[in-house]
Design a protein around this motif. Sequence first.
Motif, PDB file in Angstrom:
ATOM      1  N   ALA A  79      87.740   9.866  38.257  1.00 53.22           N
ATOM      2  CA  ALA A  79      88.256   8.928  39.261  1.00 53.22           C
ATOM      3  C   ALA A  79      89.335   8.036  38.661  1.00 53.22           C
ATOM      4  O   ALA A  79      90.388   7.796  39.282  1.00 53.22           O
ATOM      5  N   LEU A  80      89.103   7.548  37.432  1.00 51.50           N
ATOM      6  CA  LEU A  80      90.100   6.704  36.773  1.00 51.50           C
ATOM      7  C   LEU A  80      91.367   7.491  36.452  1.00 51.50           C
ATOM      8  O   LEU A  80      92.488   6.982  36.610  1.00 51.50           O
ATOM      9  N   ALA A  81      91.206   8.734  35.993  1.00 48.88           N
ATOM     10  CA  ALA A  81      92.375   9.568  35.691  1.00 48.88           C
ATOM     11  C   ALA A  81      93.168   9.867  36.951  1.00 48.88           C
ATOM     12  O   ALA A  81      94.410   9.864  36.933  1.00 48.88           O
ATOM     13  N   ALA A  82      92.472  10.121  38.063  1.00 48.45           N
ATOM     14  CA  ALA A  82      93.158  10.383  39.332  1.00 48.45           C
ATOM     15  C   ALA A  82      93.906   9.140  39.801  1.00 48.45           C
ATOM     16  O   ALA A  82      95.044   9.231  40.291  1.00 48.45           O
ATOM     17  N   ALA A  83      93.278   7.977  39.656  1.00 51.22           N
ATOM     18  CA  ALA A  83      93.943   6.730  40.033  1.00 51.22           C
ATOM     19  C   ALA A  83      95.165   6.495  39.158  1.00 51.22           C
ATOM     20  O   ALA A  83      96.223   6.039  39.638  1.00 51.22           O
ATOM     21  N   TYR A  84      95.032   6.816  37.881  1.00 53.96           N
ATOM     22  CA  TYR A  84      96.170   6.666  36.958  1.00 53.96           C
ATOM     23  C   TYR A  84      97.325   7.575  37.364  1.00 53.96           C
ATOM     24  O   TYR A  84      98.490   7.162  37.366  1.00 53.96           O
ATOM     25  N   PHE A  85      97.002   8.833  37.714  1.00 63.09           N
ATOM     26  CA  PHE A  85      98.042   9.748  38.178  1.00 63.09           C
ATOM     27  C   PHE A  85      98.698   9.197  39.447  1.00 63.09           C
ATOM     28  O   PHE A  85      99.925   9.300  39.618  1.00 63.09           O
ATOM     29  N   GLY A  86      97.894   8.626  40.333  1.00 62.65           N
ATOM     30  CA  GLY A  86      98.458   8.046  41.549  1.00 62.65           C
ATOM     31  C   GLY A  86      99.435   6.924  41.249  1.00 62.65           C
ATOM     32  O   GLY A  86     100.503   6.834  41.875  1.00 62.65           O
ATOM     33  N   LEU A  87      99.090   6.061  40.282  1.00 58.47           N
ATOM     34  CA  LEU A  87     100.001   4.987  39.903  1.00 58.47           C
ATOM     35  C   LEU A  87     101.293   5.547  39.333  1.00 58.47           C
ATOM     36  O   LEU A  87     102.390   5.069  39.650  1.00 58.47           O
ATOM     37  N   LEU A  88     101.169   6.557  38.475  1.00 60.67           N
ATOM     38  CA  LEU A  88     102.362   7.186  37.920  1.00 60.67           C
ATOM     39  C   LEU A  88     103.217   7.790  39.026  1.00 60.67           C
ATOM     40  O   LEU A  88     104.450   7.688  39.002  1.00 60.67           O
ATOM     41  N   ALA A  89     102.582   8.440  39.994  1.00 65.66           N
ATOM     42  CA  ALA A  89     103.324   9.074  41.084  1.00 65.66           C
ATOM     43  C   ALA A  89     104.087   8.052  41.903  1.00 65.66           C
ATOM     44  O   ALA A  89     105.243   8.282  42.286  1.00 65.66           O
ATOM     45  N   VAL A  90     103.457   6.897  42.159  1.00 66.36           N
ATOM     46  CA  VAL A  90     104.102   5.872  42.973  1.00 66.36           C
ATOM     47  C   VAL A  90     105.212   5.172  42.197  1.00 66.36           C
ATOM     48  O   VAL A  90     106.360   5.100  42.640  1.00 66.36           O
ATOM     49  N   PHE A  91     104.880   4.667  40.994  1.00 64.15           N
ATOM     50  CA  PHE A  91     105.863   3.907  40.239  1.00 64.15           C
ATOM     51  C   PHE A  91     106.864   4.799  39.523  1.00 64.15           C
ATOM     52  O   PHE A  91     107.924   4.328  39.102  1.00 64.15           O
ATOM     53  N   GLY A  92     106.534   6.083  39.377  1.00 60.30           N
ATOM     54  CA  GLY A  92     107.453   7.012  38.734  1.00 60.30           C
ATOM     55  C   GLY A  92     108.377   7.718  39.697  1.00 60.30           C
ATOM     56  O   GLY A  92     109.210   8.521  39.281  1.00 60.30           O
ATOM     57  N   GLY A  93     108.242   7.463  40.987  1.00 60.44           N
ATOM     58  CA  GLY A  93     109.216   7.978  41.950  1.00 60.44           C
ATOM     59  C   GLY A  93     108.833   9.247  42.673  1.00 60.44           C
ATOM     60  O   GLY A  93     109.623   9.760  43.467  1.00 60.44           O
ATOM     61  N   ILE A  94     107.628   9.784  42.432  1.00 67.06           N
ATOM     62  CA  ILE A  94     107.234  10.982  43.170  1.00 67.06           C
ATOM     63  C   ILE A  94     106.950  10.635  44.629  1.00 67.06           C
ATOM     64  O   ILE A  94     107.325  11.375  45.549  1.00 67.06           O
ATOM     65  N   VAL A  95     106.293   9.503  44.845  1.00 64.84           N
ATOM     66  CA  VAL A  95     105.955   9.054  46.188  1.00 64.84           C
ATOM     67  C   VAL A  95     106.590   7.693  46.419  1.00 64.84           C
ATOM     68  O   VAL A  95     106.513   6.813  45.560  1.00 64.84           O
ATOM     69  N   SER A  96     107.231   7.519  47.578  1.00 67.43           N
ATOM     70  CA  SER A  96     107.850   6.236  47.917  1.00 67.43           C
ATOM     71  C   SER A  96     107.752   6.006  49.414  1.00 67.43           C
ATOM     72  O   SER A  96     107.249   6.850  50.159  1.00 67.43           O
ATOM     73  N   THR A  97     108.242   4.876  49.850  1.00 64.89           N
ATOM     74  CA  THR A  97     108.150   4.519  51.262  1.00 64.89           C
ATOM     75  C   THR A  97     109.040   5.424  52.105  1.00 64.89           C
ATOM     76  O   THR A  97     110.026   5.974  51.633  1.00 64.89           O
ATOM     77  N   GLY A  98     108.678   5.546  53.389  1.00 62.78           N
ATOM     78  CA  GLY A  98     109.362   6.465  54.287  1.00 62.78           C
ATOM     79  C   GLY A  98     110.756   6.025  54.695  1.00 62.78           C
ATOM     80  O   GLY A  98     111.194   4.910  54.389  1.00 62.78           O
ATOM     81  N   LEU A  99     111.433   6.900  55.421  1.00 60.21           N
ATOM     82  CA  LEU A  99     112.819   6.677  55.823  1.00 60.21           C
ATOM     83  C   LEU A  99     112.952   6.188  57.262  1.00 60.21           C
ATOM     84  O   LEU A  99     114.056   5.982  57.745  1.00 60.21           O
ATOM     85  N   GLY A 100     111.821   6.046  57.944  1.00 57.94           N
ATOM     86  CA  GLY A 100     111.883   5.583  59.329  1.00 57.94           C
ATOM     87  C   GLY A 100     112.564   6.599  60.230  1.00 57.94           C
ATOM     88  O   GLY A 100     112.291   7.801  60.169  1.00 57.94           O
ATOM     89  N   ASP A 101     113.481   6.107  61.043  1.00 56.28           N
ATOM     90  CA  ASP A 101     114.187   6.989  61.982  1.00 56.28           C
ATOM     91  C   ASP A 101     115.134   7.957  61.283  1.00 56.28           C
ATOM     92  O   ASP A 101     115.600   8.920  61.899  1.00 56.28           O
TER      93      ASP A 101
END
Length: 218
Positions: A79-101
């Motif tokens: 669970a901790l490793a998965a959470a760590y990967f999630g943080l890397l994905a968000v702050f590392g640019g794999i996942v970001s906020t949407g583009l809206g319209d």
Amino acid sequence: MATAVLGRRLPTRRLGWGALLLNVQLVSIVAYYALTTAEPTEPRYALYGLLWVNLGAAAIYATDPPQPPGFATRRRAAALAAAYFGLLAVFGGIVSTGLGDAATGVRIAWLPPGWGPAFVYGGEYVVVAAMPAFLVGYAALAYLVYVTLLEAAGSAIAGVLGLFSCVSCTWPILAGIATSAFGGAGILGAAALNAFYDLSTAVFVLTLGLLYWRPGIR
């Protein structure tokens, strides 16, 4: 000891196959620039992508988890490793906020080998840029964090290594702030983006090495 273990995992025959694979990757980079309109303005950035992929894959291959501890311990570590990967994905640019319209949907970005081909989803609520280098690299870091937690549950060294690893998470934020402050087209903004690739790669390599050898644990 770690070197001997790695040597057993990667004997001469497999090193030969590894060298062949590396040559194929280098040829693929040359072919990419020869067959596309892209220009290699900074050749080292193309090599960085292969460095992330190769070192990440090698670290995963050469690292086995310890003898199975209790299920509860494995579950918490996972669970901790998965959470760590999630943080890397968000702050590392794999996942970001949407583009809206301005959402663009799904496409494949034909980036240089290592960075591409990348799966890109530009949605209304979320944007996903799944580049092989970051996927393999972050997966390797998360896996090594998992192994480290199993080997040193409750040890201070695990927390220290985890904190150090987060440098690679926070730097993209600092680079983004610098780019926003000085303008993406400005000299300082461009310098921030260039430094991001250099520094994040250096931190990735150092962090991967620390998590693989885990000084103070073995």
